[in-house]
Design a protein around this motif. Structure first.
Motif, short mmCIF file in Angstrom:
data_model
loop_
_atom_site.label_atom_id
_atom_site.label_comp_id
_atom_site.label_asym_id
_atom_site.label_seq_id
_atom_site.Cartn_x
_atom_site.Cartn_y
_atom_site.Cartn_z
N VAL A 79 0.67 -1.32 -0.02
CA VAL A 79 -0.10 -0.23 -0.13
C VAL A 79 0.54 1.36 0.15
N SER A 80 1.76 0.95 0.39
CA SER A 80 2.99 2.40 0.64
C SER A 80 3.50 2.90 -0.61
N TYR A 81 3.74 1.77 -1.73
CA TYR A 81 4.51 2.03 -2.31
C TYR A 81 3.32 2.88 -3.68
N GLY A 82 2.23 2.37 -3.06
CA GLY A 82 1.03 3.16 -4.38
C GLY A 82 1.02 4.48 -3.67
N MET A 83 0.73 4.73 -2.23
CA MET A 83 0.81 5.52 -2.21
C MET A 83 1.53 6.57 -2.60
N PHE A 84 2.91 5.93 -2.74
CA PHE A 84 3.91 7.16 -2.78
C PHE A 84 4.01 7.31 -4.58
N LEU A 85 3.94 6.53 -4.83
CA LEU A 85 3.87 7.12 -6.29
C LEU A 85 2.37 8.23 -6.49
N LEU A 86 1.52 7.80 -5.97
CA LEU A 86 0.47 8.91 -5.82
C LEU A 86 0.41 10.79 -5.38
N MET A 87 1.68 10.95 -4.36
CA MET A 87 2.13 11.43 -4.23
C MET A 87 2.99 12.26 -4.93
N GLN A 88 4.02 11.93 -4.89
CA GLN A 88 4.55 12.44 -6.31
C GLN A 88 4.33 12.90 -7.88
N TRP A 89 3.16 12.33 -8.31
CA TRP A 89 2.37 12.40 -9.26
C TRP A 89 1.80 13.98 -8.86
N SER A 90 1.72 14.13 -7.44
CA SER A 90 0.07 14.88 -7.38
C SER A 90 1.20 15.72 -7.35
N TYR A 91 2.33 15.57 -6.90
CA TYR A 91 3.61 16.71 -6.45
C TYR A 91 3.70 17.76 -7.83
N SER A 92 3.37 16.98 -9.46
CA SER A 92 3.77 17.36 -10.26
C SER A 92 2.58 18.09 -10.79
N VAL A 93 1.82 17.94 -10.78
CA VAL A 93 0.49 18.69 -10.64
C VAL A 93 0.47 19.58 -9.76
N TYR A 94 0.57 19.73 -8.33
CA TYR A 94 0.72 21.17 -7.87
C TYR A 94 1.42 21.86 -8.25
N TYR A 95 2.99 21.90 -8.63
CA TYR A 95 3.75 23.05 -9.30
C TYR A 95 3.48 23.27 -10.48
N CYS A 96 2.29 22.44 -11.57
CA CYS A 96 1.51 22.82 -12.44
C CYS A 96 0.69 23.59 -12.08
N LEU A 97 0.23 23.56 -11.22
CA LEU A 97 -1.20 24.41 -10.71
C LEU A 97 0.00 25.80 -10.02
N ALA A 98 0.44 26.31 -9.52
CA ALA A 98 1.59 26.93 -9.41
C ALA A 98 2.01 27.75 -10.30
N GLU A 99 3.04 27.84 -11.45
CA GLU A 99 2.79 27.66 -12.95
C GLU A 99 1.78 28.04 -13.42
N VAL A 100 0.65 27.60 -13.64
CA VAL A 100 -0.26 28.45 -14.78
C VAL A 100 -1.42 29.39 -13.29
N VAL A 101 -1.05 29.81 -11.62
CA VAL A 101 -1.06 31.16 -10.95
C VAL A 101 -0.23 32.12 -11.80
N LEU A 102 0.97 32.26 -11.68
CA LEU A 102 2.07 32.78 -12.52
C LEU A 102 2.19 33.60 -13.09
N ILE A 103 1.13 32.59 -14.32
CA ILE A 103 0.85 32.94 -15.88
C ILE A 103 0.45 33.76 -15.58
#
Length: 302
Positions: A79-103
């Motif tokens: 379960v921990s491995y699946g959660m880790f993957l979800l967490m890392q992919w979610s980090y990328s989504v968050y950083y993309c949202l932050a870039e959209v705010v700047l744009i």
């Protein structure tokens, strides 16, 4: 130090950092909650409102999710491995949202230039592709990174990550992202320089909103640069203390600074002596360049 002592030492550090992250994010949320009620829930919503809600609550979810992962609560290895993957992919989504705010803010201070918006979005699409490639190549392959369960006693177990490749792929992948952020900062500084020159000619003080937006662009650039460096450092063989300290920074600062980029401007506008203060900041003309100061409404939302 024996292997058992090292594992216990790492677990104690992990739990301490997790509690610190939860405390920081919770305290920040309580500090900003009253302003959020005033500027979000009691006002008409705009594009920036939706972006604020996304970075605020998705950020809280990510911070708490990351703090609980590892050793604070026991999670089976599978379960921990699946959660880790979800967490890392979610980090990328968050950083993309932050870039959209700047744009979106750049689009605003450039007098809603459609050309600039299309150019920035066109350049942003490859950045999204790079984030996806990084998540697939670096974070989603067991040959690159895996999750290992550490047993201290039969009742004390926790999961940790094991890196199998060096930091160079992460470094190469971060270069285009950093270059894009540099481009955004340069655009913000250019409009600030133009604004200061115009205000000097008119013998007027610089517009506080333009200055604040540019300041936050610079702050976010430094933050994202540090985050990219940290992501690369994670692939190196760091000590337990160094690893947990960089994780404390990476798991808390983005989720505090990005929402503040939005709500602090709303707060300044509400407390300013603006003739249009009854309108939302996005609808107000008080922060645009001098030629447009006499307008009473902007044509569209920012």
């Amino acid at each position: 130090m024996s292997e058992l002592e090292e594992s216990l030492y790492a677990l104690n550090w992990n739990n301490s950092i997790s509690v610190a992250v939860i405390t920081l994010i919770s305290y920040e949320y309580m500090l900003q909650f009253e302003k959020e009620v005033t500027y979000v829930w009691q006002r008409q919503w705009s594009v920036m409102t939706y972006l604020y809600l996304a970075v605020r609550y998705f950020g809280i979810f990510l911070a708490m999710f990351g703090a609980c992962w590892g050793g604070l609560f026991y999670i089976p290895e599978a379960v921990s491995y699946g959660m880790f993957l979800l967490m890392q992919w979610s980090y990328s989504v968050y950083y993309c949202l932050a870039e959209v705010v700047l744009i979106w803010r750049l689009y605003a201070i450039y007098n809603q230039s459609k050309l600039l918006l299309y150019v920035l979005l066109g350049l942003f699409l490859p950045i999204i592709a790079i984030y996806i490639a990084m998540d697939i190549f670096l974070w989603s392959r067991p040959s690159a990174i895996s999750v290992q369960e550490i047993t201290i006693t039969p009742d004390i177990k926790y999961c940790t990550t094991v890196f199998h490749i060096g930091p160079m792929p992460a470094i190469y992948a971060s270069i285009p992202v950093i270059c894009f952020d540099i481009f955004l900062v340069i655009l913000a500084i250019i409009v600030l320089a133009k604004h200061l020159r115009e205000r000097k000619e008119l013998r007027m003080k610089p517009n506080a909103y333009v200055v604040m937006i540019v300041r936050y662009h610079v702050i976010y650039f430094v933050l994202n640069l540090a985050s990219q460096i940290i992501m690369a450092m994670l692939w190196d063989d760091l000590s337990t203390v160094a690893m947990n300290l960089v994780l404390l920074f990476n798991d808390s600062s983005p989720f505090i600074i990005v929402p503040r980029l939005i709500i602090s401007i709303w707060d300044m506008h509400a407390n300013d002596n603006c003739v249009n203060v009854s309108t939302t900041f996005e609808d107000c003309v008080c922060w645009t360049s001098p030629p447009r100061l006499e307008q009473h409404e902007m044509d569209s939302r920012v």
